[in-house]
Design a protein around this motif. Structure first.
Motif, PDB file in Angstrom:
ATOM      1  N   LEU B 119      42.219  26.564  33.426  1.00 32.23           N
ATOM      2  CA  LEU B 119      41.146  27.379  32.845  1.00 32.23           C
ATOM      3  C   LEU B 119      41.514  28.862  32.710  1.00 32.23           C
ATOM      4  CD1 LEU B 119      38.087  25.813  34.723  1.00 32.23           C
ATOM      5  CD2 LEU B 119      38.851  25.371  32.395  1.00 32.23           C
ATOM      6  N   LEU B 120      42.631  29.268  33.309  1.00 30.39           N
ATOM      7  CA  LEU B 120      42.995  30.687  33.242  1.00 30.39           C
ATOM      8  C   LEU B 120      43.808  30.986  31.987  1.00 30.39           C
ATOM      9  CD1 LEU B 120      43.936  31.426  36.966  1.00 30.39           C
ATOM     10  CD2 LEU B 120      41.744  31.755  35.812  1.00 30.39           C
ATOM     11  N   GLY B 121      43.602  32.169  31.447  1.00 32.33           N
ATOM     12  CA  GLY B 121      44.316  32.556  30.227  1.00 32.33           C
ATOM     13  C   GLY B 121      45.490  33.471  30.541  1.00 32.33           C
ATOM     14  N   ASP B 122      46.261  33.760  29.524  1.00 31.72           N
ATOM     15  CA  ASP B 122      47.379  34.697  29.678  1.00 31.72           C
ATOM     16  C   ASP B 122      46.876  36.114  29.443  1.00 31.72           C
ATOM     17  OD1 ASP B 122      49.420  32.826  30.203  1.00 31.72           O
ATOM     18  OD2 ASP B 122      49.367  32.248  28.078  1.00 31.72           O
ATOM     19  N   THR B 123      47.351  37.022  30.266  1.00 30.24           N
ATOM     20  CA  THR B 123      46.939  38.428  30.144  1.00 30.24           C
ATOM     21  C   THR B 123      48.188  39.312  30.179  1.00 30.24           C
ATOM     22  OG1 THR B 123      44.938  37.873  31.375  1.00 30.24           O
ATOM     23  CG2 THR B 123      45.432  40.206  31.131  1.00 30.24           C
ATOM     24  N   PRO B 124      48.297  40.268  29.266  1.00 27.40           N
ATOM     25  CA  PRO B 124      49.497  41.122  29.266  1.00 27.40           C
ATOM     26  C   PRO B 124      49.407  42.226  30.319  1.00 27.40           C
ATOM     27  CG  PRO B 124      48.049  41.745  27.477  1.00 27.40           C
ATOM     28  CD  PRO B 124      47.380  40.602  28.156  1.00 27.40           C
ATOM     29  N   PHE B 125      49.476  41.815  31.588  1.00 27.81           N
ATOM     30  CA  PHE B 125      49.334  42.808  32.656  1.00 27.81           C
ATOM     31  C   PHE B 125      50.447  43.861  32.597  1.00 27.81           C
ATOM     32  CE2 PHE B 125      47.046  39.159  34.684  1.00 27.81           C
ATOM     33  CZ  PHE B 125      45.822  39.783  34.818  1.00 27.81           C
ATOM     34  N   ASP B 126      51.615  43.461  32.033  1.00 28.56           N
ATOM     35  CA  ASP B 126      52.752  44.390  32.024  1.00 28.56           C
ATOM     36  C   ASP B 126      52.447  45.651  31.218  1.00 28.56           C
ATOM     37  OD1 ASP B 126      52.569  42.635  29.876  1.00 28.56           O
ATOM     38  OD2 ASP B 126      54.650  43.003  29.278  1.00 28.56           O
ATOM     39  N   SER B 262      44.643  38.970  55.551  1.00 26.60           N
ATOM     40  CA  SER B 262      44.349  39.845  54.402  1.00 26.60           C
ATOM     41  C   SER B 262      44.337  39.039  53.109  1.00 26.60           C
ATOM     42  CB  SER B 262      45.390  40.952  54.279  1.00 26.60           C
ATOM     43  OG  SER B 262      45.233  41.887  55.295  1.00 26.60           O
ATOM     44  N   PRO B 263      43.172  38.611  52.678  1.00 30.92           N
ATOM     45  CA  PRO B 263      43.095  37.919  51.392  1.00 30.92           C
ATOM     46  C   PRO B 263      43.487  38.847  50.245  1.00 30.92           C
ATOM     47  CG  PRO B 263      41.088  37.625  52.651  1.00 30.92           C
ATOM     48  CD  PRO B 263      41.877  38.686  53.341  1.00 30.92           C
ATOM     49  N   GLN B 264      44.017  38.245  49.210  1.00 26.97           N
ATOM     50  CA  GLN B 264      44.425  39.001  48.031  1.00 26.97           C
ATOM     51  C   GLN B 264      43.360  38.857  46.953  1.00 26.97           C
ATOM     52  OE1 GLN B 264      47.361  40.990  47.313  1.00 26.97           O
ATOM     53  NE2 GLN B 264      45.877  41.497  45.709  1.00 26.97           N
ATOM     54  N   PHE B 265      42.706  39.951  46.647  1.00 29.16           N
ATOM     55  CA  PHE B 265      41.733  39.939  45.551  1.00 29.16           C
ATOM     56  C   PHE B 265      42.488  40.085  44.238  1.00 29.16           C
ATOM     57  CE2 PHE B 265      37.334  40.111  44.340  1.00 29.16           C
ATOM     58  CZ  PHE B 265      36.669  39.740  45.502  1.00 29.16           C
ATOM     59  N   THR B 266      42.068  39.330  43.253  1.00 28.37           N
ATOM     60  CA  THR B 266      42.813  39.307  41.990  1.00 28.37           C
ATOM     61  C   THR B 266      41.877  39.345  40.799  1.00 28.37           C
ATOM     62  OG1 THR B 266      42.804  36.907  42.097  1.00 28.37           O
ATOM     63  CG2 THR B 266      44.775  38.010  42.911  1.00 28.37           C
ATOM     64  N   VAL B 267      42.467  39.474  39.637  1.00 24.70           N
ATOM     65  CA  VAL B 267      41.690  39.445  38.403  1.00 24.70           C
ATOM     66  C   VAL B 267      42.446  38.583  37.391  1.00 24.70           C
ATOM     67  CG1 VAL B 267      42.741  41.549  37.454  1.00 24.70           C
ATOM     68  CG2 VAL B 267      40.444  40.892  36.734  1.00 24.70           C
ATOM     69  N   ALA B 268      41.697  37.904  36.553  1.00 25.32           N
ATOM     70  CA  ALA B 268      42.331  37.062  35.522  1.00 25.32           C
ATOM     71  C   ALA B 268      41.359  36.911  34.361  1.00 25.32           C
ATOM     72  CB  ALA B 268      42.672  35.691  36.100  1.00 25.32           C
ATOM     73  N   THR B 269      41.895  36.521  33.232  1.00 21.66           N
ATOM     74  CA  THR B 269      41.020  36.197  32.099  1.00 21.66           C
ATOM     75  C   THR B 269      40.879  34.677  32.015  1.00 21.66           C
ATOM     76  OG1 THR B 269      42.902  36.115  30.587  1.00 21.66           O
ATOM     77  CG2 THR B 269      41.752  38.216  30.782  1.00 21.66           C
ATOM     78  N   LEU B 270      39.816  34.243  31.374  1.00 18.96           N
ATOM     79  CA  LEU B 270      39.615  32.807  31.178  1.00 18.96           C
ATOM     80  C   LEU B 270      40.268  32.389  29.854  1.00 18.96           C
ATOM     81  CD1 LEU B 270      38.028  31.034  33.225  1.00 18.96           C
ATOM     82  CD2 LEU B 270      37.541  33.451  33.444  1.00 18.96           C
ATOM     83  N   LYS B 271      40.842  31.208  29.848  1.00 22.25           N
ATOM     84  CA  LYS B 271      41.580  30.745  28.672  1.00 22.25           C
ATOM     85  C   LYS B 271      40.682  30.723  27.427  1.00 22.25           C
ATOM     86  CE  LYS B 271      42.777  26.437  27.919  1.00 22.25           C
ATOM     87  NZ  LYS B 271      43.308  25.102  28.217  1.00 22.25           N
ATOM     88  N   ASP B 272      39.451  30.281  27.600  1.00 23.12           N
ATOM     89  CA  ASP B 272      38.541  30.194  26.465  1.00 23.12           C
ATOM     90  C   ASP B 272      37.492  31.304  26.494  1.00 23.12           C
ATOM     91  OD1 ASP B 272      39.559  27.759  25.203  1.00 23.12           O
ATOM     92  OD2 ASP B 272      38.970  26.809  27.085  1.00 23.12           O
ATOM     93  N   ALA B 273      37.931  32.468  26.885  1.00 28.03           N
ATOM     94  CA  ALA B 273      37.012  33.612  26.975  1.00 28.03           C
ATOM     95  C   ALA B 273      36.347  33.865  25.618  1.00 28.03           C
ATOM     96  CB  ALA B 273      37.779  34.854  27.407  1.00 28.03           C
ATOM     97  N   ALA B 278      38.757  41.806  24.586  1.00 27.37           N
ATOM     98  CA  ALA B 278      38.054  42.636  25.572  1.00 27.37           C
ATOM     99  C   ALA B 278      38.353  42.133  26.976  1.00 27.37           C
ATOM    100  CB  ALA B 278      36.548  42.604  25.288  1.00 27.37           C
ATOM    101  N   ALA B 279      38.492  40.836  27.117  1.00 29.40           N
ATOM    102  CA  ALA B 279      38.824  40.256  28.423  1.00 29.40           C
ATOM    103  C   ALA B 279      40.174  40.775  28.901  1.00 29.40           C
ATOM    104  CB  ALA B 279      38.841  38.737  28.320  1.00 29.40           C
ATOM    105  N   LYS B 280      41.158  40.732  28.022  1.00 26.37           N
ATOM    106  CA  LYS B 280      42.502  41.204  28.405  1.00 26.37           C
ATOM    107  C   LYS B 280      42.478  42.691  28.744  1.00 26.37           C
ATOM    108  CE  LYS B 280      44.819  37.673  25.709  1.00 26.37           C
ATOM    109  NZ  LYS B 280      45.187  37.290  24.363  1.00 26.37           N
ATOM    110  N   LEU B 281      41.711  43.427  27.962  1.00 25.47           N
ATOM    111  CA  LEU B 281      41.639  44.873  28.189  1.00 25.47           C
ATOM    112  C   LEU B 281      41.016  45.178  29.555  1.00 25.47           C
ATOM    113  CD1 LEU B 281      42.155  47.620  26.732  1.00 25.47           C
ATOM    114  CD2 LEU B 281      39.741  47.576  26.065  1.00 25.47           C
ATOM    115  N   LEU B 282      39.920  44.498  29.868  1.00 31.03           N
ATOM    116  CA  LEU B 282      39.250  44.765  31.143  1.00 31.03           C
ATOM    117  C   LEU B 282      40.109  44.300  32.319  1.00 31.03           C
ATOM    118  CD1 LEU B 282      36.933  45.645  32.920  1.00 31.03           C
ATOM    119  CD2 LEU B 282      35.771  43.494  32.436  1.00 31.03           C
ATOM    120  N   ALA B 283      40.637  43.084  32.209  1.00 26.77           N
ATOM    121  CA  ALA B 283      41.450  42.564  33.321  1.00 26.77           C
ATOM    122  C   ALA B 283      42.656  43.465  33.553  1.00 26.77           C
ATOM    123  CB  ALA B 283      41.894  41.139  33.022  1.00 26.77           C
ATOM    124  N   GLY B 284      43.291  43.877  32.463  1.00 29.60           N
ATOM    125  CA  GLY B 284      44.444  44.761  32.603  1.00 29.60           C
ATOM    126  C   GLY B 284      44.042  46.097  33.193  1.00 29.60           C
TER     127      GLY B 284
END
Lengths: 581, 350
Positions: B119-126, B262-273, B278-284
């Motif tokens: 269910l997770l999408g690709d995000t250009p975090f780089d 220490s849990p790792q909090f993360t962010v991701a976009t949904l594949k079918d957002a 806007a999803a990629k922009l916010l997550a990044g």
């Protein structure tokens, strides 16, 4: 009379007219839809697996693994079942004793201030039970509860206690207190409709008040008493708010807690199958109670107390017993209504600061200002009234029609209608919410995420309104409907002009009860929430979870303020005979 | 002063200015939010006009609306907070409904179940400059901050000298009927400790806490219970929550024990957002230094990785605690341990 009876029998079997058939047919169809959706989901889910899949997914298979897992756990037999029965019977008993005395005082005696007492008794229904539980913990917590601190100070005691809300006893008392208004509403409707001539005849024949009460009053009220008791038992088994807040810290292990945790995973999918397997006993218990109920009231005619002859209920003069009666009412209202209300008000203004004179300076209306500045709050107010009002109307009207079919007709399959409506209360709201979610996500009718999905999801609890209407119909002699029909009125006209007005108190009680239940319902909207369909209890819970206790309490206070006038209005306009006495 | 000397002085005067200018230019170029790639993404996202983010608590999301809105005007941010978000996303997706763009959650409890179901999408975090060592699950998830399991206590009711130093010190009789814990968080705490202690020792500890110490478990926030004194200590509370309690006037402090999960909090976009750009922009954006600074200031969210210079990270290291950081090597083991400890905390098993 015999001829009239035959005429009625004919109408019952085939001469309802097109209008009657359409109205009753639609009512039955709607009821089946509303109840069968969660019920079907429940039953199917119990036998579908594995747990990593939704019950209706293509890859899911039929399995008995959920039953095997649930029923092979020894804790079910050593803790869950015995503790659940103890809790349900205990809480129902506590609630019934208090509610019966209250209803009798208000409906059958001249106790002063009946209107205000009536309204205050309903308080625990106004606020989500979660909030009540928190208020009671503040009062009766063994270490820091304000009541315990006062008792310790008064009697020079040390250590925790003496009262401990975190115990089975504490849980029973809390749930019992929370249930009182529910049973009270049902009992007061029954008592209000009762013709006192039988009691007067008994008294005139020289029977003592106690003898009259046990030999005349109680038998006459039997259907009206049994219905709330049985419903309360089922509600206790299904309830999970107080068991979660008070019972879980006390390590009390109940069915509802088990179901909640199966349906509320910390990751992944809920284990619908195990939850459903756990829920199946609810349905059997519901069926057993229904059989018992039907057996006990099969002599329906013996309960008829409303006939064509008019009566004016008389009230017992309490005399010197007025003060103890007021003391009893005040004690209940103090702990179940006034103190929790004041506590909520205080927290909304001062947070968790202790209610001392020194902290008066910390009072702030900022939480209210923040709420009033949020557009979401106003949307939630509108949604809450809409969903509660519409679902209560649907349930009350359809429930009354179902009751008429069950009591007044010989239609084949009416037993099924009876069973279906009755066991609806055994469906936990968590299941109902999830079933609605699965169903309306699958159906392309566009209600998911809207306020209409809440109306649909709320409208399954027919048990309350069919029981109330059924008890009310049993007390209305058929001669009144027969007279209308013999005079040429059709079924629709007879129901509109004769049955509904006479059923008024029962229907009103049903509507008020369901409106309030809908107003404070938070489990179903929590599951189905979206920004568009936000309701007040969900806002309250979200604020509370977000450690915004003051704003959460402000919402609770506003819920009370919004609902209290509704009750007063209904009391004033729909129960005019209350002006007497 | 001859010409040569004047030229030299002029050069000396110009050099710092040139260097300063070059520095500014380099810094500007280094700010990923000003990069052409991000600007292009913003242009696309602006056309979508909206982005929906779900997370566990309003507190962890509230800062996003203002910060993102200020940086990228024209895109409305809608937040929804619920501990049931993971379940809801999965259930909706199974039915073909997709209403979430961005998911903000710890990696084991939220991202792994979603990733497992594709269910997770690709995000250009780089393009946002997210460090490579904080991007996981094939680039679908990026780290934002860490949590830390500590004890929290009402300092008006607990003497400093009595405070425990180790988790097992909580089994001392003085803490009987004094501890409260979250029924949601405590199983995760045990799941972490089991990574370090092994299952047998952790099971013994968990059972003793529940059966002997009579720890009160609740799903409600613990602040009211602490403030009233009904219980004086919380097992497994996060400093960020404690800071929020302090803001509400609760006399509470945290303390690191000998081991700090220490849990790792993360962010991701949904594949079918529904709003993919806007999803990629916010997550990044949420992985950038600017966002981290704001979230730290508003919601007390901290980076607790070993090299972090955050005050809480320094405090944690100074305490001598052993940090059990959530990382790719223990994601799945932690999830498996949770399945053992949750039934015990919630009463399904002894």
């Amino acid at each position: 009379m015999a001829a009239g009876g035959q005429a009625l029998a004919r109408r019952r079997t085939g001469e309802l007219g097109v209008g009657g058939v359409v109205v009753l047919g639609l009512a039955v169809a709607a009821a089946f839809y509303f109840v069968s959706a969660p019920l079907f989901t429940l039953l199917i889910s119990a036998f579908r697996g594995p747990e990593d899949l939704l019950p209706f997914e293509a890859a899911a298979v039929w399995t008995g693994e959920h039953f095997a897992e649930v029923y092979s756990n020894p804790l079910l037999y050593t803790e869950v079942i015995p503790q659940t029965f103890l809790f349900a019977i205990g809480a129902t008993s506590v609630a019934f004793v208090i509610a019966f005395i209250m209803a009798w005082l208000i409906e059958r005696t001249d106790i002063p201030g009946r209107n205000i007492i009536f309204t205050l008794i309903l308080f625990p229904l106004l606020v989500p039970t979660v909030v009540l539980g928190i208020a009671w913990i503040f009062m009766f917590g063994p270490n820091a509860g304000w009541i315990n601190q006062a008792i310790r100070w008064l009697f020079g005691l040390d250590g925790p206690g003496p009262l401990n809300i975190f115990s089975m006893g504490g849980l029973i008392l809390a749930q019992g207190a929370a249930l009182v208004p529910f049973i009270f509403l049902l009992l007061s409707a029954t008592m209000r409709s009762m013709n006192p001539s039988f009691e007067e005849a008994s008294a005139a024949s020289g029977a003592s008040p106690a003898k009259t009460f046990f030999k005349v009053t109680l038998p006459i009220l039997r259907p009206g008493i049994l219905a709330p008791v049985i419903l309360a038992l089922l509600i206790c088994i299904e309830q999970f708010e107080l068991p979660m807040i008070i019972g879980m810290p006390a390590r009390v292990n109940l069915f509802a807690i088990r179901i909640f945790f199966e349906l509320t995973p910390d990751n992944g999918l809920p284990t619908y199958g195990r939850a459903a397997a756990l829920s199946i006993p609810f349905l059997f218990i519901g069926l057993l109670l229904l059989v018992a109920y039907n057996h006990l009231i099969r002599q329906a005619d013996s309960f008829v107390t409303v006939t064509g002859k008019g009566f004016r209920p008389s009230r017992l003069e309490l005399g010197k017993w007025k003060w103890p009666a007021l003391g009893f009412a005040f004690t209940y209202i103090l702990f179940a209504a006034l103190l929790p209300a004041l506590l909520l008000l205080w927290i909304s203004l001062a947070g968790y600061n202790a209610p001392t004179l020194a902290n008066i300076s910390t009072l702030s209306i900022q939480p209210y200002i923040e709420l009033f500045n949020e557009e979401l709050f106003y949307r939630a107010v509108g949604n809450t009234f809409l969903v509660a009002g519409l679902s209560a109307t649907i349930l009350t009207l359809i429930g009354a029609l179902l009751a008429w079919i069950i009591v007044r007709t010989k239609v084949r399959g009416r037993v099924v209608i009876d069973v279906m409506s009755f066991i609806s209360i055994g469906i936990p709201s968590v299941i109902a919410g999830l079933a609605a979610m699965l169903l309306y996500l699958s159906l392309p009718i566009g209600v998911y995420g809207t306020v209409w999905i809440l109306v649909l999801a709320y409208s399954y609890r027919f048990a309350v309104t069919t029981r109330l209407s059924r008890a009310g119909l049993m007390q209305i002699h058929r001669e009144l409907e027969e007279a209308s029909w013999v005079s040429g009125a059709g079924w629709v006209a007879t129901v509109r002009r004769v049955v509904l007005p006479l059923l008024g108190p029962s229907l009103l009680a049903s509507f008020v009860l369901l409106f309030i239940v809908g107003f404070r319902e938070f489990t179903i909207p929590l599951i189905l929430q979206s920004e568009e369909n936000m309701v007040l209890p969900v806002i309250l819970w979200r604020l509370f979870e977000n450690t915004e206790a003051s704003k959460a309490s402000a919402v609770a206070v506003l819920i009370m303020i919004l609902v209290i006038p509704v009750i007063f209005l209904m009391r004033r306009f729909f129960m005019p005979h209350e002006k007497m006495g | 002063m001859n010409t040569s000397m004047r030229r030299k002085l002029t050069a000396l005067a110009v050099i710092p200015a040139v260097l300063a200018l070059a520095g500014v230019t380099a810094a500007q170029a280094a700010d990923p939010l000003d990069s052409p790639a991000v600007k292009a993404l913003y242009a696309k996202a602006k056309k979508e006009g909206e982005v929906i983010i779900w997370g566990p608590q309003k507190r962890t999301l509230s800062w996003v609306v203002d910060a993102f809105g200020k940086r990228f005007p024209g895109i409305k941010v809608t937040t929804a907070a619920s501990l049931r978000s993971t379940t809801k996303i999965i259930t909706e997706a199974k039915a073909g409904k997709h209403s979430v763009d961005v998911f903000h959650w710890p990696i084991s409890s939220g991202m792994l179940p979603l990733n497992k179901r594709g269910l997770l999408g690709d995000t250009p975090f780089d393009i946002f400059g997210a460090p490579k060592n904080k991007i996981w699950l094939g680039g679908k998830v990026a780290g934002t901050h860490n949590l830390a399991y500590t004890i929290a206590y009402n300092y008006k009711l607990v003497k400093e000298a009595d405070l425990p130093n180790k988790w097992e010190d909580l089994l001392h009789p003085r803490w009987k009927n004094k501890i409260v814990g979250s029924s949601f968080l405590t199983p995760w705490l045990f799941a972490y400790l089991a990574l370090d202690w092994g299952q047998e020792r952790t099971l013994k500890f968990a059972r003793a806490l529940i059966n002997t110490q009579n720890v009160m478990f609740t799903r409600a926030p613990r602040e009211g219970i602490l403030k009233s004194g009904e219980r004086v200590m919380v097992i497994g509370e996060f400093p960020s929550s404690v800071r929020a309690y302090q803001d509400h006037g609760v006399p509470v402090k945290w303390k690191f024990m000998e081991a700090t999960p220490s849990p790792q909090f993360t962010v991701a976009t949904l594949k079918d957002a529904p709003h993919p750009n806007a999803a990629k922009l916010l997550a990044g954006y949420m992985t950038t230094q600017e966002a981290r600074d704001i979230s730290n200031k508003v919601s007390y969210q901290a980076d607790l990785h070993p090299a972090s210079q955050h005050a809480l990270a320094k405090e944690m290291r100074a305490s001598g605690t052993k940090q059990i950081l959530e990382n790719p090597s223990n994601f799945k083991a932690r999830l498996a341990n949770h399945k053992i400890f949750r039934p015990i905390v919630t009463g399904r098993k002894k």
